[in-house]
Design a protein around this motif. Structure first.
Motif, PDB file in Angstrom:
ATOM      1  N   ARG A  31       0.836  -1.209   0.000  1.00  0.00           N
ATOM      2  CA  ARG A  31       0.000   0.000   0.000  1.00  0.00           C
ATOM      3  C   ARG A  31       0.864   1.250   0.000  1.00  0.00           C
ATOM      4  O   ARG A  31       0.596   2.214  -0.721  1.00  0.00           O
ATOM      5  CB  ARG A  31      -0.921   0.013   1.229  1.00  0.00           C
ATOM      6  N   LYS A  32       1.914   1.244   0.819  1.00  0.00           N
ATOM      7  CA  LYS A  32       2.811   2.400   0.886  1.00  0.00           C
ATOM      8  C   LYS A  32       3.479   2.649  -0.458  1.00  0.00           C
ATOM      9  O   LYS A  32       3.567   3.784  -0.917  1.00  0.00           O
ATOM     10  CB  LYS A  32       3.868   2.171   1.967  1.00  0.00           C
ATOM     11  N   THR A  33       3.932   1.592  -1.110  1.00  0.00           N
ATOM     12  CA  THR A  33       4.561   1.722  -2.422  1.00  0.00           C
ATOM     13  C   THR A  33       3.585   2.281  -3.446  1.00  0.00           C
ATOM     14  O   THR A  33       3.934   3.173  -4.226  1.00  0.00           O
ATOM     15  CB  THR A  33       5.110   0.357  -2.884  1.00  0.00           C
ATOM     16  N   SER A  34       2.360   1.775  -3.434  1.00  0.00           N
ATOM     17  CA  SER A  34       1.349   2.270  -4.372  1.00  0.00           C
ATOM     18  C   SER A  34       1.044   3.739  -4.135  1.00  0.00           C
ATOM     19  O   SER A  34       0.937   4.525  -5.091  1.00  0.00           O
ATOM     20  CB  SER A  34       0.065   1.447  -4.245  1.00  0.00           C
ATOM     21  N   LYS A  67      -9.634   5.401 -10.287  1.00  0.00           N
ATOM     22  CA  LYS A  67      -8.974   4.197  -9.766  1.00  0.00           C
ATOM     23  C   LYS A  67      -7.542   4.030 -10.268  1.00  0.00           C
ATOM     24  O   LYS A  67      -6.818   3.190  -9.771  1.00  0.00           O
ATOM     25  CB  LYS A  67      -9.794   2.950 -10.120  1.00  0.00           C
ATOM     26  N   GLU A  68      -7.134   4.829 -11.260  1.00  0.00           N
ATOM     27  CA  GLU A  68      -5.762   4.729 -11.761  1.00  0.00           C
ATOM     28  C   GLU A  68      -4.741   5.177 -10.715  1.00  0.00           C
ATOM     29  O   GLU A  68      -3.563   4.876 -10.844  1.00  0.00           O
ATOM     30  CB  GLU A  68      -5.581   5.570 -13.034  1.00  0.00           C
ATOM     31  N   TYR A  69      -5.186   5.901  -9.708  1.00  0.00           N
ATOM     32  CA  TYR A  69      -4.271   6.365  -8.666  1.00  0.00           C
ATOM     33  C   TYR A  69      -4.091   5.333  -7.561  1.00  0.00           C
ATOM     34  O   TYR A  69      -3.431   5.611  -6.563  1.00  0.00           O
ATOM     35  CB  TYR A  69      -4.745   7.692  -8.090  1.00  0.00           C
ATOM     36  N   GLY A  70      -4.647   4.164  -7.721  1.00  0.00           N
ATOM     37  CA  GLY A  70      -4.422   3.056  -6.797  1.00  0.00           C
ATOM     38  C   GLY A  70      -4.844   3.360  -5.372  1.00  0.00           C
ATOM     39  O   GLY A  70      -5.984   3.752  -5.107  1.00  0.00           O
ATOM     40  N   GLU A  71      -3.917   3.177  -4.463  1.00  0.00           N
ATOM     41  CA  GLU A  71      -4.201   3.353  -3.041  1.00  0.00           C
ATOM     42  C   GLU A  71      -4.463   4.817  -2.668  1.00  0.00           C
ATOM     43  O   GLU A  71      -5.095   5.082  -1.664  1.00  0.00           O
ATOM     44  CB  GLU A  71      -3.061   2.797  -2.194  1.00  0.00           C
ATOM     45  N   VAL A  72      -3.984   5.751  -3.466  1.00  0.00           N
ATOM     46  CA  VAL A  72      -4.274   7.166  -3.192  1.00  0.00           C
ATOM     47  C   VAL A  72      -5.769   7.398  -3.299  1.00  0.00           C
ATOM     48  O   VAL A  72      -6.366   8.051  -2.439  1.00  0.00           O
ATOM     49  CB  VAL A  72      -3.495   8.099  -4.148  1.00  0.00           C
ATOM     50  N   SER A  73      -6.396   6.841  -4.337  1.00  0.00           N
ATOM     51  CA  SER A  73      -7.847   7.018  -4.473  1.00  0.00           C
ATOM     52  C   SER A  73      -8.592   6.302  -3.349  1.00  0.00           C
ATOM     53  O   SER A  73      -9.628   6.779  -2.882  1.00  0.00           O
ATOM     54  CB  SER A  73      -8.336   6.531  -5.838  1.00  0.00           C
ATOM     55  N   ARG A  74      -8.035   5.201  -2.878  1.00  0.00           N
ATOM     56  CA  ARG A  74      -8.660   4.502  -1.746  1.00  0.00           C
ATOM     57  C   ARG A  74      -8.592   5.352  -0.470  1.00  0.00           C
ATOM     58  O   ARG A  74      -9.556   5.424   0.296  1.00  0.00           O
ATOM     59  CB  ARG A  74      -7.967   3.168  -1.531  1.00  0.00           C
ATOM     60  N   GLU A  75      -7.456   5.993  -0.251  1.00  0.00           N
ATOM     61  CA  GLU A  75      -7.312   6.862   0.919  1.00  0.00           C
ATOM     62  C   GLU A  75      -8.276   8.058   0.813  1.00  0.00           C
ATOM     63  O   GLU A  75      -8.895   8.458   1.799  1.00  0.00           O
ATOM     64  CB  GLU A  75      -5.873   7.363   1.046  1.00  0.00           C
TER      65      GLU A  75
END
Length: 176
Positions: A31-34, A67-75
Motif C-alpha cells: 500500500r505504501k509503495t502504491s 482508480k488509476e491512482y491506486g491506493e491514493v484514491s482509496r485513501e
C-alpha cells in the motif's frame, strides 16, 4: 515415526506462523509503495482541479473515483466516506486518514492540506507547490533507480559476458 510427524507438524506450524505474521506487513508495504508511486500524479491532478475554484471536499470526491491512482484514491475515498457517512467535518476526516496511512509523505501532504484549510490559506498555492515538489522527488527517485539498473547492467556485462570471453582467450593462448 512419531518424532518425524512431530517435527513435520512443528515445522509447518512455524512456517504458517511466519507467513501469517509477515502478511499484514507485506500488505502495508505494498500500500505504501502504491501511494508513493501514484501520489505525484494525484497531487498534480488535485492542483489542476483546485485552480477552477472547486471546494476541497469536491476535489477529494473527484479523485476518489479515479482508480488509476491506486491506493491514493482509496485513501481519498476514506476521507469522503468519513464526511458523508460518519458526518465528520473535512479537517477531522483528513486528519483521521492521515493518522492511518502507511506513507509518511502522504501523511505530511494531508496534514498540510488540513492546516491550509484551517488557517484559511490558499489551497491552490499549496497544491501547486506540493505538486512541483512531488514531481521533482519522483524524478529524483526514478533517476536513482535508472542509475542502479545501469550499474547492475554493467556488472552483468562484465561478469557474465566479458569475463568468460577473457578466460577462453587466456586459456587458448596458454594452450598454444
Amino acid at each position: 515415526a512419531t518424532i518425524t510427524s512431530l517435527a513435520a507438524s512443528l515445522s509447518v506450524f512455524i512456517l504458517v506462523l511466519i507467513v501469517m505474521h509477515s502478511y499484514p506487513f507485506r500488505l502495508l508495504r505494498m500500500r505504501k509503495t502504491s501511494i508513493e508511486n501514484n501520489m505525484p500524479f494525484a497531487i498534480n491532478h488535485m492542483a489542476a482541479i483546485s485552480i477552477s475554484g472547486i471546494p476541497p471536499f469536491s476535489i477529494f470526491k473527484i479523485l476518489s473515483t479515479i482508480k488509476e491512482y491506486g491506493e491514493v484514491s482509496r485513501e481519498l475515498t476514506m476521507v469522503t466516506r468519513n464526511v458523508e457517512v460518519f458526518g465528520m467535518d473535512l479537517n477531522t476526516a483528513i486528519k483521521n486518514v492521515a493518522r492511518r496511512t502507511p506513507s509518511n509523505e502522504f501523511r505530511h501532504f494531508l496534514l498540510g492540506i488540513s492546516s491550509t484549510i484551517e488557517t484559511g490559506g490558499s489551497l491552490v498555492k499549496y497544491l501547486e507547490s506540493s505538486a512541483k515538489e512531488a514531481i521533482f522527488d519522483y524524478k529524483l527517485k526514478r533517476q536513482s533507480y535508472v542509475q542502479s539498473l545501469s550499474t547492475y547492467a554493467d556488472i552483468y556485462t562484465a561478469v557474465l559476458i566479458a569475463a568468460p570471453l577473457f578466460f577462453v582467450s587466456v586459456l587458448s593462448i596458454m594452450a598454444i
